[in-house]
Design a protein around this motif. Structure first.
Motif, PDB file in Angstrom:
ATOM      1  N   ALA A 102       0.803  -1.232   0.000  1.00 38.35           N
ATOM      2  CA  ALA A 102       0.000   0.000   0.000  1.00 38.35           C
ATOM      3  C   ALA A 102       0.831   1.274   0.000  1.00 38.35           C
ATOM      4  CB  ALA A 102      -0.939   0.000   1.209  1.00 38.35           C
ATOM      5  N   GLY A 103       1.980   1.278  -0.673  1.00 35.85           N
ATOM      6  CA  GLY A 103       2.787   2.481  -0.763  1.00 35.85           C
ATOM      7  C   GLY A 103       3.484   2.871   0.522  1.00 35.85           C
ATOM      8  N   LEU A 104       3.497   1.994   1.523  1.00 36.15           N
ATOM      9  CA  LEU A 104       4.139   2.325   2.793  1.00 36.15           C
ATOM     10  C   LEU A 104       5.646   2.479   2.646  1.00 36.15           C
ATOM     11  CD1 LEU A 104       2.187  -0.017   5.239  1.00 36.15           C
ATOM     12  CD2 LEU A 104       1.842   2.420   4.839  1.00 36.15           C
ATOM     13  N   GLY A 105       6.242   1.700   1.739  1.00 41.83           N
ATOM     14  CA  GLY A 105       7.685   1.751   1.574  1.00 41.83           C
ATOM     15  C   GLY A 105       8.152   3.109   1.108  1.00 41.83           C
ATOM     16  N   ALA A 106       7.542   3.632   0.041  1.00 41.41           N
ATOM     17  CA  ALA A 106       7.944   4.937  -0.493  1.00 41.41           C
ATOM     18  C   ALA A 106       7.679   6.044   0.519  1.00 41.41           C
ATOM     19  CB  ALA A 106       7.197   5.210  -1.795  1.00 41.41           C
ATOM     20  N   GLY A 107       6.537   5.977   1.189  1.00 43.49           N
ATOM     21  CA  GLY A 107       6.232   6.992   2.182  1.00 43.49           C
ATOM     22  C   GLY A 107       7.219   6.998   3.335  1.00 43.49           C
ATOM     23  N   VAL A 130       1.120  15.717   1.023  1.00 48.38           N
ATOM     24  CA  VAL A 130       0.826  16.670  -0.049  1.00 48.38           C
ATOM     25  C   VAL A 130       1.266  16.116  -1.397  1.00 48.38           C
ATOM     26  CG1 VAL A 130       1.500  18.919  -0.994  1.00 48.38           C
ATOM     27  CG2 VAL A 130       0.841  18.722   1.405  1.00 48.38           C
ATOM     28  N   LYS A 131       2.434  15.494  -1.424  1.00 47.65           N
ATOM     29  CA  LYS A 131       2.894  14.889  -2.678  1.00 47.65           C
ATOM     30  C   LYS A 131       1.954  13.777  -3.127  1.00 47.65           C
ATOM     31  CE  LYS A 131       6.533  12.006  -4.592  1.00 47.65           C
ATOM     32  NZ  LYS A 131       7.630  11.087  -4.266  1.00 47.65           N
ATOM     33  N   ALA A 132       1.542  12.908  -2.204  1.00 42.75           N
ATOM     34  CA  ALA A 132       0.640  11.814  -2.558  1.00 42.75           C
ATOM     35  C   ALA A 132      -0.709  12.343  -3.039  1.00 42.75           C
ATOM     36  CB  ALA A 132       0.453  10.889  -1.360  1.00 42.75           C
ATOM     37  N   THR A 133      -1.225  13.377  -2.375  1.00 39.47           N
ATOM     38  CA  THR A 133      -2.504  13.954  -2.780  1.00 39.47           C
ATOM     39  C   THR A 133      -2.414  14.599  -4.153  1.00 39.47           C
ATOM     40  OG1 THR A 133      -3.035  14.374  -0.451  1.00 39.47           O
ATOM     41  CG2 THR A 133      -4.313  15.563  -2.115  1.00 39.47           C
ATOM     42  N   ALA A 134      -1.329  15.330  -4.388  1.00 40.65           N
ATOM     43  CA  ALA A 134      -1.138  15.945  -5.699  1.00 40.65           C
ATOM     44  C   ALA A 134      -1.038  14.890  -6.791  1.00 40.65           C
ATOM     45  CB  ALA A 134       0.113  16.820  -5.692  1.00 40.65           C
ATOM     46  N   GLY A 135      -0.372  13.769  -6.478  1.00 40.71           N
ATOM     47  CA  GLY A 135      -0.288  12.680  -7.456  1.00 40.71           C
ATOM     48  C   GLY A 135      -1.642  12.105  -7.799  1.00 40.71           C
ATOM     49  N   GLY A 136      -2.492  11.915  -6.773  1.00 44.36           N
ATOM     50  CA  GLY A 136      -3.834  11.396  -7.018  1.00 44.36           C
ATOM     51  C   GLY A 136      -4.686  12.359  -7.825  1.00 44.36           C
TER      52      GLY A 136
END
Length: 319
Positions: A102-107, A130-136
């Protein structure tokens, strides 16, 4: 029972849950691979004799995704980050993302890197969010634009009794929304200072045009380059689909695969992407070749080098 034991217990339960889901997806993927092994074998053979020029284009696009991820992460932070370590961190984060669900590694990798750069834990978590939200949001915007340019590609299949099922899901959704609102009202006074700090950081980022352009430009380019990787692979294996359709199918399939918390979308993305290409009219062998080629360029080939870079960064205390 001590406070440490209370903290460790939920963590272990989450780990067990993620492990169980991962094992279930891996078993399902293995069963599907065995059942459709002739198609996969034909797809692998077709990929072996694919156009090398287009595969190089796909590899170049895959490499640029790490630079775009670094650009987006810099855009989410006011402080200037060391560019070399930032790009290396995104490469390592990509590898870690294929190990943890679930993307935990990158975060986790980005969070640790930002804290090593001098940001507080709160501001680092805000920057990652913020980066993850902007990506979505960028991915959703691309889907809307491509769906308007290619009408009829994304459509829900007709299923008898769908209206009654939809009504049931509407009731469930309304119930969950009401519970969330009640909990939000109860915890609003405690969460308000943290939310105010997050909003202040977001306003500060968008008050600087360069940071805002880096955040949104990097996020858009990241999603577009991943779509370009798949487009290049489809061209390499002579899959008869228009590039805009391939990009739309990739964005939709990858968005759907996020719902299953597997490392790097293992199993979920492969199945969703193969199904999307096949439903668009691609032959089964060509669709399998495209999925295998995309995964080879974006996951399997960079995995070991990325883990090595991650180890080097940890050893040098950059993470």
């Amino acid at each position: 029972m001590t406070s440490e034991q209370v903290t460790v217990a939920p963590t272990r339960r989450r780990a067990y849950w993620h492990t169980g889901v991962l094992l279930a997806v891996v078993v399902a993927a293995g069963w599907l691979a065995r059942r459709h092994w002739p198609v996969l074998e034909t797809g692998a053979l077709r990929l072996a004799v694919a156009d090398q020029g287009w595969l190089l284009v796909g590899a170049a696009a895959a490499g640029l995704t790490w630079a775009c991820a670094a650009l987006a992460q810099q855009g989410a932070v006011i402080r200037r980050l060391p560019p070399g370590r930032l790009v290396a961190t995104q490469f390592a984060a990509c590898a870690a993302n294929h190990v943890l669900p679930a993307g935990l590694g990158a975060g986790a990798v980005n969070l640790r890197f930002l804290m090593r750069c001098g940001l507080s834990a709160g501001r680092s978590a805000t920057a990652v969010a913020v980066k993850a939200t902007a990506g979505g949001i960028a991915r959703s915007a691309l889907i809307v634009v491509l769906a308007a340019a290619c009408p009829g590609i994304l459509r829900m299949p007709h299923i008898s009794g769908l209206s009654s099922v939809s009504g049931g899901w509407a009731v469930v959704f309304a119930t969950v929304l009401c519970v969330a609102l009640l909990l939000g009202m109860r915890w609003w006074s405690r969460c308000r200072p943290a939310l105010a700090a997050v909003l202040a950081d977001i306003k500060a980022i968008h008050a600087r045009p360069r940071r805002a352009a880096a955040l949104w430009g990097g996020s858009l380019a990241f999603a577009a380059l991943h779509a370009l990787v798949l487009i290049a692979v489809t061209r390499a294996v002579a899959l008869p689909l228009a590039p805009a359709r391939v990009a739309l199918l990739y964005l939709a399939a990858s968005s759907a695969a996020v719902l299953l918390p597997t490392p790097g979308g293992l199993g979920s993305l492969d199945a969703a992407l193969g199904l999307a290409l096949a439903s668009a009219g691609a032959p089964a062998a060509a669709a399998a070749s495209a999925v295998l080629g995309y995964r080879l360029l974006t996951m399997w080939l960079p995995l070991v080098p990325g883990l090595l870079v991650l180890g080097v960064l940890i050893r040098r205390k950059a993470l």
